[in-house]
Design a protein around this motif. Structure first.
Motif, PDB file in Angstrom:
ATOM      1  N   SER A 428       0.860  -1.184   0.000  1.00  0.00           N
ATOM      2  CA  SER A 428       0.000   0.000   0.000  1.00  0.00           C
ATOM      3  C   SER A 428       0.895   1.233   0.000  1.00  0.00           C
ATOM      4  N   ARG A 435      -7.068   8.272   1.738  1.00  0.00           N
ATOM      5  CA  ARG A 435      -7.442   6.914   1.374  1.00  0.00           C
ATOM      6  C   ARG A 435      -7.070   6.560  -0.059  1.00  0.00           C
ATOM      7  N   ILE A 439      -4.420   3.458  -1.434  1.00  0.00           N
ATOM      8  CA  ILE A 439      -4.726   2.263  -2.239  1.00  0.00           C
ATOM      9  C   ILE A 439      -4.174   2.342  -3.656  1.00  0.00           C
ATOM     10  N   LYS A 442      -1.903  -0.473  -5.224  1.00  0.00           N
ATOM     11  CA  LYS A 442      -2.633  -1.697  -5.551  1.00  0.00           C
ATOM     12  C   LYS A 442      -3.528  -1.479  -6.774  1.00  0.00           C
ATOM     13  N   LYS A 443      -4.084  -0.287  -6.926  1.00  0.00           N
ATOM     14  CA  LYS A 443      -4.882   0.010  -8.122  1.00  0.00           C
ATOM     15  C   LYS A 443      -4.001  -0.003  -9.369  1.00  0.00           C
ATOM     16  N   MET A 471      -8.375  -5.669  -2.392  1.00  0.00           N
ATOM     17  CA  MET A 471      -7.163  -4.940  -2.032  1.00  0.00           C
ATOM     18  C   MET A 471      -7.202  -4.668  -0.526  1.00  0.00           C
ATOM     19  N   CYS A 473      -5.501  -3.187   2.633  1.00  0.00           N
ATOM     20  CA  CYS A 473      -4.503  -2.130   2.798  1.00  0.00           C
ATOM     21  C   CYS A 473      -4.258  -1.801   4.269  1.00  0.00           C
ATOM     22  N   LYS A 487     -14.817  -0.065   3.326  1.00  0.00           N
ATOM     23  CA  LYS A 487     -14.751  -0.785   2.056  1.00  0.00           C
ATOM     24  C   LYS A 487     -15.391   0.052   0.960  1.00  0.00           C
ATOM     25  N   SER A 503     -11.671  -2.344  -2.260  1.00  0.00           N
ATOM     26  CA  SER A 503     -10.591  -1.867  -1.391  1.00  0.00           C
ATOM     27  C   SER A 503     -11.077  -1.889   0.047  1.00  0.00           C
TER      28      SER A 503
END
Length: 609
Positions: A428, A435, A439, A442-443, A471, A473, A487, A503
């Protein structure tokens, strides 16, 4: 074909089902990859295993990374040549093992390329790649060393042949005839020299006569079936040629009559002389692969290749292995190379861990992920899209093990979550209180999956089974303001297939924070080694069940301290983790983890619309 793999070093005795073509052995250092090759080497080269070998020949090539093959093979040569340069019958020497057996290192390259180039057909591997690299054969040089003791025995053997005698036993007539052919005839006259330098080809007229080395009349004699006819009717001239060179390069009694490292093959390219040292590592390995196939490949051939893709430039790796696409026999290679692994069919990869072949899919991907960091491109990526419905991206594989152990400690069955799900390591963002930024790494991984899939015309959207990417994190400096699970879900379209991207943020700074336990702590505070210092936790007052889920405890920076509970000499230790968690009171485990577990489980089991 089912092969017996015998115990060797850390490798355990086991069986494996293999198929013709190239199989890649994957594992971390010390997992047993090279021992796997050595076990096959022992079974089909060194030992009479009391059963018919399924292979006609066995060829080992090592890049030099694993030097253990050299003494192993020298031991075989002592058996094969009876310590006295007597080339005994293969059936006498080998019993029921593979009929022809070779170990080649880089020093063998000139002789391999010499033979493969001479015998090259228009559609052969060697011809194809030489044309691809713009190479033409030029000339070949090597030297035969004849010490006085050897000359005396050769002279006697030569005289016996001339007199038609058949009762001598020191040198085989084939070996003497072979040396006589190598030196161009008149061996008796040339035995007055201690070193005979042999050069084939026309250095001065490369462009006008590029195949002069191959037009040398000697070659037709060297590979003439009649030269070796009385040795063993089941052996080809190629096998006989290399067995003779093995005799001379091994020598017996520590004397080498041909020094492989002094032999030279030179090509011409654009009117320039090109030696093997002038080729790139990739070009060199491709030509070697081609030579091995042209010379020894057959439906009952066994090739053992030890890290031959080491030091190969990424742009050449695929070409290196494409040179083995046409193999008819069984080929095994060890590799740490991501491109080698990702361009291999998934069912052609053997995964090894602690000396054992792994069959569990999740463990396989974790192992490759640990070695290579990612699994993009090629047939492996394609097979994953076609077979896996759910992917989890998590900061570290140890985080997943912590999550699993904590959930199991609450009495729930974590294994139901792991069916049809693969876990990838992807970090992460760090030191962030936003936020989206948290993330984003990972995106980016998800977008890379999308790009590779979109760029691969072989991937059919109708066959893609992937439904969800989760994902997970670390929250780091970000503090969630949601009352339930933090989420968010969005849709990404891959090849027309809608994939759900979820996520989820831990409600503590990182997964290790969930290991904070007042119940378990006393077992470590006063241990003999006093390994665990709770540090910053003590700054927030007494740690007990009442304070366990306070904001201060959730946000405390204790990762390095708590990691001591799960690590041994800096490495993740699952047994140590489980020992600690078993000391925890299940009531101390944050209910948030259970909520995340149940959410992922419900989501993955929900049919897509």
């Amino acid at each position: 074909m089912r092969l017996q793999i015998n115990q060797r070093k850390r490798l355990r005795q086991q069986e494996v089902e293999v198929q013709q073509g190239l199989t890649v052995l994957v594992g971390t250092n010390g997992s047993g990859k090279s021992s796997f090759l050595e076990s096959l080497f022992f079974n089909h080269i060194l030992r009479d295993i009391r059963q018919q070998s399924p292979f006609d020949n066995c060829v080992v090539y090592s890049s030099g990374v694993n030097e253990s093959f050299t003494p192993l093979y020298q031991a075989q040569l002592k058996i094969l040549y009876n310590n006295s340069l007597k080339l005994v019958s293969n059936h006498e020497a080998n019993g029921l093992n593979a009929r022809s057996k070779y170990y080649f290192s880089k020093e063998w390259a000139p002789f391999l390329l010499l033979a493969s180039t001479f015998l090259a057909r228009e559609n052969s591997n060697t011809t194809k790649w030489m044309n691809h690299f713009g190479l033409k054969s030029a000339y070949f040089e090597f030297e035969i060393y004849l010490p006085s003791s050897f000359k005396k025995k050769l002279r006697q053997a030569y005289q016996n042949i001339e007199e038609g005698r058949t009762d001598y036993g020191f040198e085989s007539s084939q070996l003497v005839k072979f040396i006589n052919t190598l030196v161009g005839g008149d061996l008796e006259e040339k035995l007055t020299q201690s070193r005979i330098k042999i050069s084939w080809g026309d250095k001065e007229n490369l462009e006008s006569n590029p195949r002069s080395v191959m037009n040398t009349p000697i070659f037709n004699q060297l590979f003439d079936t009649q030269l070796f006819a009385s040795l063993d009717q089941t052996i080809s001239p190629i096998d006989s040629f290399f067995q003779m060179i093995q005799v001379l390069s091994f020598g017996g009694n520590r004397t080498k009559y041909i020094s492989l490292d002094l032999s030279v093959i030179v090509f011409s390219r654009d009117a320039q002389l090109i030696g093997l040292h002038d080729l790139s590592d990739g070009e060199f390995q491709i030509l070697l692969n081609s030579a091995l196939l042209d010379l020894f490949d057959g439906e009952r051939s066994l090739f053992l290749l030890d890290e031959v893709d080491a030091h190969i430039h990424p742009t050449m790796v695929k070409k290196v292995w494409s040179s083995f696409e046409s193999v008819r026999g069984y080929a095994f290679t060890t590799s740490h190379n991501l491109l080698t692994i990702s361009n291999s069919e998934y069912n052609r990869i053997i995964f090894l861990e602690d000396g054992t072949i792994i069959n569990d899919t999740s463990k396989k991907v974790k192992l490759v992920d640990d070695i290579c960091g990612t699994l993009f491109g090629g047939p492996v990526f394609k097979s994953l899209l076609y077979s896996i419905e759910n992917i989890v991206l998590i900061d570290d594989h140890s985080d997943w093990e912590i999550f699993k152990s904590l959930i199991n400690r609450t009495g729930q069955n974590f294994s139901q979550l792991e069916t049809n799900l693969l876990v990838f390591k992807k970090s992460s963002g760090t030191n962030l209180n936003d936020r989206n930024l948290l993330i984003n790494p990972k995106k980016d991984f998800v977008q890379e999956i999308k790009k590779v899939a979109e760029d691969n015309s072989d991937i059919n959207s109708d066959q893609i089974k992937l439904k969800n990417i989760f994902m997970l994190c670390d929250s780091d400096a970000y503090v969630s303001r949601t009352t339930g699970i933090d989420k968010q879900t969005e849709i990404v379209t891959i090849k027309g297939k809608r994939i759900n991207i979820h996520s989820l943020i831990w409600n503590r700074r990182y997964i290790e924070s969930y290991l904070i336990s007042p119940t378990a702590r006393p077992h470590y505070d006063n241990s003999a080694n006093n390994e665990f210092i709770w540090g910053e936790l003590d700054n927030h007052g007494p740690l007990n069940e009442a304070t366990l889920n306070t904001t201060n405890t959730k946000r405390v920076k204790c990762k390095e301290v708590v990691q001591g509970l799960t690590r041994n000499q800096g490495l993740f230790d699952k047994a140590r983790l489980d020992e600690y968690i078993n000391r925890m009171n299940p009531n101390e485990i944050d209910p948030y983890l259970t909520q995340v577990f149940q959410d992922i489980l419900n989501t993955k089991n929900t049919p897509t619309v």
